[in-house]
Design a protein around this motif. Structure first.
Motif, short mmCIF file in Angstrom:
data_model
loop_
_atom_site.label_atom_id
_atom_site.label_comp_id
_atom_site.label_asym_id
_atom_site.label_seq_id
_atom_site.Cartn_x
_atom_site.Cartn_y
_atom_site.Cartn_z
N ARG A 1 38.50 29.38 -3.46
CA ARG A 1 39.46 29.78 -4.49
C ARG A 1 38.74 30.44 -5.67
O ARG A 1 39.00 30.12 -6.84
N HIS A 2 37.82 31.35 -5.37
CA HIS A 2 36.98 31.91 -6.42
C HIS A 2 37.75 32.74 -7.45
O HIS A 2 37.27 32.92 -8.57
N THR B 1 38.63 26.68 -15.93
CA THR B 1 39.22 25.69 -15.03
C THR B 1 38.16 24.81 -14.41
O THR B 1 38.32 23.59 -14.31
N ARG B 2 37.08 25.46 -14.01
CA ARG B 2 35.97 24.73 -13.36
C ARG B 2 35.37 23.69 -14.29
O ARG B 2 35.05 22.58 -13.88
N TRP C 1 35.78 24.55 -3.82
CA TRP C 1 36.76 25.31 -4.60
C TRP C 1 36.20 26.67 -5.04
O TRP C 1 36.94 27.66 -5.10
N SER C 2 34.91 26.72 -5.36
CA SER C 2 34.34 28.00 -5.80
C SER C 2 34.24 29.00 -4.65
O SER C 2 34.29 30.21 -4.88
N ASP D 1 33.24 20.89 -5.86
CA ASP D 1 33.08 22.06 -6.72
C ASP D 1 32.67 23.28 -5.91
O ASP D 1 33.21 24.38 -6.12
N GLU E 1 41.03 31.99 -8.57
CA GLU E 1 41.75 31.06 -9.46
C GLU E 1 40.81 30.06 -10.14
O GLU E 1 41.10 29.56 -11.23
N TYR E 2 39.68 29.79 -9.48
CA TYR E 2 38.75 28.77 -9.98
C TYR E 2 37.83 29.39 -11.03
O TYR E 2 36.63 29.58 -10.84
N THR E 3 38.42 29.72 -12.19
CA THR E 3 37.68 30.37 -13.27
C THR E 3 36.73 29.39 -13.95
O THR E 3 36.78 28.18 -13.71
N ILE F 1 37.85 20.67 -14.62
CA ILE F 1 37.89 19.85 -13.40
C ILE F 1 36.59 19.07 -13.24
O ILE F 1 36.60 17.89 -12.85
N SER F 2 35.46 19.71 -13.52
CA SER F 2 34.17 19.02 -13.36
C SER F 2 34.05 17.85 -14.33
O SER F 2 33.53 16.78 -13.97
#
Length: 346
Positions: free
Chosen positions: A139-140, A147-148, A135-136, A132, A142-144, A151-152
């Motif tokens: 890809r900060h 979405t976060r 990605w943050s 996590d 796209e990784y809204t 995925i979590s």
């Protein structure tokens, strides 16, 4: 005439006074060192339970914590609370009995299942937090938040599903955890050993090491980019010294604003990278001795001294104590929330 029960009681008492158990085997008397060791292990179990429970209570009480990445932290805290409440006390009893299991086959199977389940879940939760953070940082855009969150939740579900499969497999015939010689241990079947150790440790180890390498590269790239962006306007300023002051001021203000923004983000990313690095480092140091022996011993059909087995096992358990300490140490919001928890403020 002496009653039979009295004779048995006298024999057991005589054996105990002579340092023998009921089977005639020698028993080591308790020493000051062993008493201190067991006391420290008991305190470790209590501290692990209390600290992780405080993290869970804090997440439940504070509404701003009801989102990612705090759901990942909550999952990690749940697995670590279970380690402290369901695994460590029985492990302590096991140690007190000289690593002999005197509580029966059923309780042995339950203990081993929870041991593998909770420890594997704890390890994979650390991996999920590292992913996590990776990605943050990288890809900060796209990784809204939406979405976060998805995925979590998927990572949490997969963590507990994989942990359940690994822990419950011996109950369906893949090896045996209990032997008639009062031994209770994880199944020593070679195929299960490879499956369980790779699924519970070596695979997540590869993931977290790869993730931290990528985080380090990304942080290094950003620092290099910021330095080059800082130097470029200086050269431009000399070339454009003859241009109107207003144009230069607007450009200079724009460059300064972007540089300050990048600096603030870099500081945040450095802090996240440091937290992930320490979390991963402690995780590796705590668990790698146990899993190396756990993989090698069944495959080579060799053995190591029981004292080292105990040290490696409890070193692994201690990772559940360090996890909440590391995470909360790098989060001011947690520190403030914990302080308010004790002072009664909201």
């Amino acid at each position: 005439m002496t009653h039979p029960n009295t004779s048995i009681l006298s024999a057991n008492l005589s054996s105990a006074l002579n340092g023998l158990d009921s089977g005639g085997n020698s028993k080591k008397p308790f020493t000051l060192f062993s008493v201190l060791t067991f006391t420290l292990l008991a305190l470790l179990a209590v501290a692990t339970f209390v600290w992780n429970l405080l993290v869970l209570v804090t997440i439940l009480r504070v509404r701003t914590f009801h989102r990612v990445p705090h759901n990942l932290v909550a999952s990690m805290a749940i697995s670590d609370v279970m380690v402290a409440a369901l695994v460590m006390p029985l492990s302590l009893v096991h140690e007190l009995n000289g690593r002999l299991w005197k509580l029966g086959r059923v309780l042995c199977q339950i203990w081993i299942s929870f041991d593998v389940l909770c420890c594997t879940a704890s390890i994979w939760n650390v991996t999920a937090i590292a992913l996590d953070r990776y990605w943050s940082i990288t890809r900060h855009l796209e990784y809204t938040l939406k979405t976060r969150k998805k995925i979590s939740n998927v990572m949490i579900a997969l963590t507990w599903l994989l942990s359940s499969i690994i822990s419950l497999s011996p109950l369906f015939g893949w090896g045996e955890t209990y032997s008639e010689g009062m031994k209770c241990q994880v199944s020593q079947d070679p195929s299960y050993t490879i499956f369980s150790t790779f699924g519970a440790f070596y695979l997540p180890l590869c993931v977290v090491l790869f993730v931290y390498w990528k985080i380090y590269k990304a942080a290094k790239f950003r620092i290099g980019s910021r330095k080059s962006n800082t130097i470029t306007p200086m050269a431009e300023a000399k070339e454009e010294a003859q241009q109107p002051q207003m144009v230069f001021t607007v450009r200079h203000a724009t460059v300064t604003f972007q540089t300050d923004g990048d600096t603030w983000r870099e500081q945040k990313e450095k802090k996240a990278a440091l937290m992930v690095g320490i979390l991963i480092g402690v995780f590796v140091l705590c668990w790698i001795p146990f899993f190396i022996t756990e993989l090698i011993v069944p495959l080579c059909n060799c053995d190591i001294p029981p004292i080292w087995k105990s040290i490696f096992l409890w070193l692994g358990y201690s990772n559940s104590f360090f996890n909440p300490l590391i995470y909360t140490a790098f989060n001011k919001n947690y520190n403030n929330a914990l302080r308010n928890l004790f002072t009664g403020q909201r």
